[in-house]
Enzyme design. Structure first.
Site, short mmCIF file in Angstrom:
data_model
loop_
_atom_site.label_atom_id
_atom_site.label_comp_id
_atom_site.label_asym_id
_atom_site.label_seq_id
_atom_site.Cartn_x
_atom_site.Cartn_y
_atom_site.Cartn_z
N GLN A 272 0.13 27.26 -7.32
CA GLN A 272 0.48 25.84 -7.40
C GLN A 272 1.73 25.73 -8.23
O GLN A 272 1.91 26.48 -9.18
CB GLN A 272 -0.63 25.07 -8.10
CG GLN A 272 -1.78 24.66 -7.20
CD GLN A 272 -2.87 24.02 -8.04
OE1 GLN A 272 -3.78 24.67 -8.49
NE2 GLN A 272 -2.74 22.73 -8.27
N ASP B 254 -11.07 13.73 -18.33
CA ASP B 254 -10.25 13.82 -17.12
C ASP B 254 -11.00 14.60 -16.04
O ASP B 254 -10.47 15.55 -15.46
CB ASP B 254 -8.89 14.46 -17.43
CG ASP B 254 -7.89 14.26 -16.30
OD1 ASP B 254 -8.24 13.58 -15.31
OD2 ASP B 254 -6.77 14.77 -16.41
N ASP C 96 -10.23 22.63 -17.58
CA ASP C 96 -9.49 21.65 -18.37
C ASP C 96 -8.39 21.03 -17.50
O ASP C 96 -8.21 21.41 -16.36
CB ASP C 96 -8.88 22.35 -19.59
CG ASP C 96 -8.02 23.51 -19.17
OD1 ASP C 96 -6.91 23.27 -18.67
OD2 ASP C 96 -8.46 24.68 -19.30
N ARG D 212 -9.39 17.55 -8.90
CA ARG D 212 -8.22 18.40 -9.21
C ARG D 212 -8.46 19.28 -10.43
O ARG D 212 -7.75 20.26 -10.62
CB ARG D 212 -6.98 17.52 -9.44
CG ARG D 212 -7.08 16.64 -10.65
CD ARG D 212 -5.90 15.74 -10.90
NE ARG D 212 -6.27 14.77 -11.92
CZ ARG D 212 -6.89 13.62 -11.69
NH1 ARG D 212 -7.15 13.26 -10.46
NH2 ARG D 212 -7.26 12.82 -12.67
N ASN D 213 -9.44 18.93 -11.26
CA ASN D 213 -9.74 19.73 -12.44
C ASN D 213 -11.00 20.57 -12.26
O ASN D 213 -11.72 20.87 -13.22
CB ASN D 213 -9.83 18.84 -13.69
CG ASN D 213 -8.47 18.26 -14.04
OD1 ASN D 213 -7.44 18.92 -13.87
ND2 ASN D 213 -8.44 17.03 -14.51
N THR E 113 6.90 20.38 -11.36
CA THR E 113 8.30 20.37 -11.75
C THR E 113 8.57 21.34 -12.89
O THR E 113 9.63 21.93 -12.97
CB THR E 113 8.77 18.97 -12.17
OG1 THR E 113 7.92 18.54 -13.22
CG2 THR E 113 8.69 17.99 -11.02
N PHE E 114 7.58 21.52 -13.77
CA PHE E 114 7.80 22.48 -14.85
C PHE E 114 6.65 23.48 -15.00
O PHE E 114 6.78 24.48 -15.68
CB PHE E 114 8.04 21.77 -16.18
CG PHE E 114 6.84 21.04 -16.72
CD1 PHE E 114 5.91 21.70 -17.48
CD2 PHE E 114 6.64 19.70 -16.43
CE1 PHE E 114 4.79 21.05 -17.96
CE2 PHE E 114 5.53 19.03 -16.92
CZ PHE E 114 4.60 19.71 -17.68
N GLY E 115 5.53 23.21 -14.37
CA GLY E 115 4.36 24.07 -14.52
C GLY E 115 4.10 24.90 -13.28
O GLY E 115 4.56 24.57 -12.19
#
Ligand SMILES: *[C@@H]1O[C@H](CO)[C@@H](O)[C@H](O)[C@H]1NC(C)=O
Ligand SMILES: *[C@@H]1O[C@H](CO)[C@@H](O)[C@H](O)[C@H]1NC(C)=O
Ligand SMILES: *[C@@H]1O[C@H](CO)[C@@H](O)[C@H](O)[C@H]1NC(C)=O
Ligand SMILES: *[C@@H]1O[C@H](CO)[C@@H](O)[C@H](O)[C@H]1NC(C)=O
Length: 524
Positions: free
Chosen positions: A254, A382, A400, A386-387, A257-259
């Protein structure tokens, strides 16, 4: 003493030198390093010389030719080692076609005095190659190609044409925003109000009155945004830090933009022949310190907890000069939300790809993990598909939310307070008063259950995030998904009771869903 070849490498920007052969003795320890080359370094320099005749043969291998072209040396591939100290250069150039870590092997075969004995030296290097423009070391003035200069992220200065572009985009956004507000207002007025209590009141009875069920009263936590520095964040994970040498990165699973999340391999410390598969969460070079700190801090949410439906962090790598990495055990089907979306695509051709019973089984596992968290008084804050992650045995684990904001930007919204929050998964009291408890986790579980039943759709997709609080206050909730049995929708609806005390507890949800699962089995 017969002479040998002395080989030493000095890395640009590094003062250290590594000797590989000295006075005929091969430094096997130095050769065993698989050194990481910074992504902006494209040339390696080796210096060498021999005191007597030493012949060499030089060869290269790369494990991913799609990402990196064959390295080029500025000496011939076969010859004699020079008698005076000389330098040769090896050029490593990424193709720019894909993102990947490339392992490079440079093999130098040495024969002394034309004897039959060959000394094989293997030099291993690793380098990250990235898609698109590989930063070439080139001065911007020498580059006359203006179209390139505009997209160069480092040298991008707003030219007149880009400025005009931004202004027009700005105007467009303003117009779209206005239209969106008008539509949302019209939508709200035209919509029929769902009388939650009338229709679902009976189901609330299903779970009994929470206040009298012997559970402790809710522990409410405010979302405190204590600013932690990167140093503090690193200090907190020092005890689980491991050496970069033990990690090999494979595919990018995955990317935001930065991860990035990689599939990686972790070598066991005691027995290097043993390997473990891992998820590696990391950041790209352009990530800010705040983003790195946030990744490290959020990765620790489930740290130290042990439950079969939780996936806590196991290791970190925080070596100087490298981007921090966070390691979690691997689950081969990956992210649950992406998995559900894939099922949705497959479902078009094959309606029985995944059964309702399977989905309920996943929900039970999530509820089990959450029940454990609630008993430990850990508030997730959260919970969402998606988590969570899933494997080929349909085992689901909650993880997490580190990097989720970057990897699923559509699921988080800023409501003018500079904090990016999962608005569509949040209970009213969390949205309005910033209050979190196990009961607000229950609310998010209801939304997650809805995500499961819709195979990964976005909840409240028509509602403006700014309107969410007002919308919930008015009693509106997400609609019952097509094909979702009434009993199951009733369970979701209970999770969305306005009063936190009225929502079911995770333990009750496990029980109720287990009964429903058994009933489904009986009919199939
Ligand atoms: C070095 O020697 C090994 C073993 O003899 C051989 O397999 C390899 O191809 C040689 N490498 C080069 C670059 O000649
Ligand atoms: C190879 O490149 C290095 C560094 O750029 C230089 O010092 C050296 O003289 C070159 N060698 C040859 C044989 O061209
Ligand atoms: C060649 O290798 C053999 C066995 O590995 C060793 O006994 C011998 O001394 C070597 N000869 C030279 C010239 O290094
Ligand atoms: C600029 O780059 C484009 C695309 O890479 C190329 O087609 C064009 O010839 C280049 N122009 C100059 C002046 O180098």
């Amino acid at each position: 003493i017969r002479s040998g070849a002395g080989g030493a490498e000095s890395c640009s920007g590094l003062d250290a030198e590594l000797s590989y052969v000295r006075n005929d003795v091969v430094n096997h320890y130095a050769l065993s390093f698989n050194l990481l080359i910074p992504s902006e370094t494209n040339n390696l320099h080796f210096s060498w010389h021999a005191k007597s005749k030493v012949e060499y043969k030089l060869g290269f291998q790369v494990d991913n030719p799609m990402a990196m072209a064959m390295p080029q040396a500025n000496i011939s591939l076969q010859g004699e080692v020079p008698r005076t100290l000389s330098v040769f250069r090896v050029e490593l150039s990424c193709t720019g076609r894909l993102d990947s870590e490339v392992t490079i092997l440079m093999q130098l075969n040495l024969t002394i005095n034309s004897s039959k004995n060959i000394t094989v030296l293997n030099f291993k290097r690793r380098k990250m190659c990235y898609k698109k423009l590989e930063p070439e070391v080139k001065s911007p003035t020498s580059d006359k190609n203006s179209s390139k200069a505009i997209f160069d992220p480092v040298n991008a200065a707003p030219t007149t044409s880009t400025r005009v572009f931004y202004i027009s985009v700005g105007v467009c956004c303003a117009v779209i925003f206005l239209v969106a507000i008008i539509l949302a207002v019209l939508h709200l007025h035209s919509m029929k109000r769902i009388e939650l209590d009338d229709r679902y009141g009976i189901y609330i009875g299903l779970f009994g009155s929470a206040g009298s069920s012997g559970y402790p009263t809710l522990r409410i936590e405010k979302n405190d945004l204590k600013s932690v520095t990167l140093m503090e964040a690193k200090a907190k994970v020092k005890d689980i830090a491991i050496s970069r040498e033990r990690i090999t990165l494979k595919d990018v699973l995955q990317e935001g933009t930065f991860g990035r999340i990689f599939h990686g391999i972790l070598i066991e410390e005691k027995d290097p022949s043993k390997e473990k598969q891992v998820f590696v969460k990391t950041v790209k070079d352009q990530a800010s310190e705040v983003q790195v700190t946030m990744m490290l801090t959020e990765s620790c949410k489930l740290r130290g907890l042990h439950h079969r439906n939780l996936l806590p962090i196991t290791h970190v790598c925080i070596e100087e000069g490298e981007k921090p990495m966070v390691l979690l055990p691997y689950m081969n089907w990956g992210n649950l939300k992406l998995f559900l979306r894939q099922c949705k695509l497959v479902e078009a051709n094959n309606p029985q790809a995944i059964s309702q019973q399977d989905l309920v089984h996943m929900a039970i596992q999530i509820a089990c993990g959450m029940s454990y968290l609630a008993r430990r008084e850990v508030i997730h804050k959260d919970l969402a598909a998606r988590n969570c992650v899933i494997d080929d045995a349909l085992q689901v684990k909650i993880t997490d939310n580190a990097l989720s904001r970057d990897l699923f930007p559509m699921d988080y919204h800023c409501l003018g307070d500079n904090e990016n929050r999962p608005v569509r998964w949040m209970a009213l009291e969390s949205l309005v008063n910033n209050e979190f408890s196990s009961a607000s986790d229950v609310w998010a579980f209801g939304v997650t259950l809805w995500e499961l039943m819709t195979l990964g759709q976005t909840p409240y997709v028509d509602i403006d995030p700014f309107e969410m609080a007002a919308y919930l206050k008015d009693g509106y909730r997400i609609a019952q998904p097509i094909n979702c049995p009434d009993e199951l929708f009733a369970v979701m609806a209970c999770c969305w009771a306005l009063d936190p005390e009225e929502r079911p507890k995770f333990q009750q949800l496990v029980q109720c869903l287990t009964e429903f699962h058994a009933a489904l089995g009986a009919y199939v």
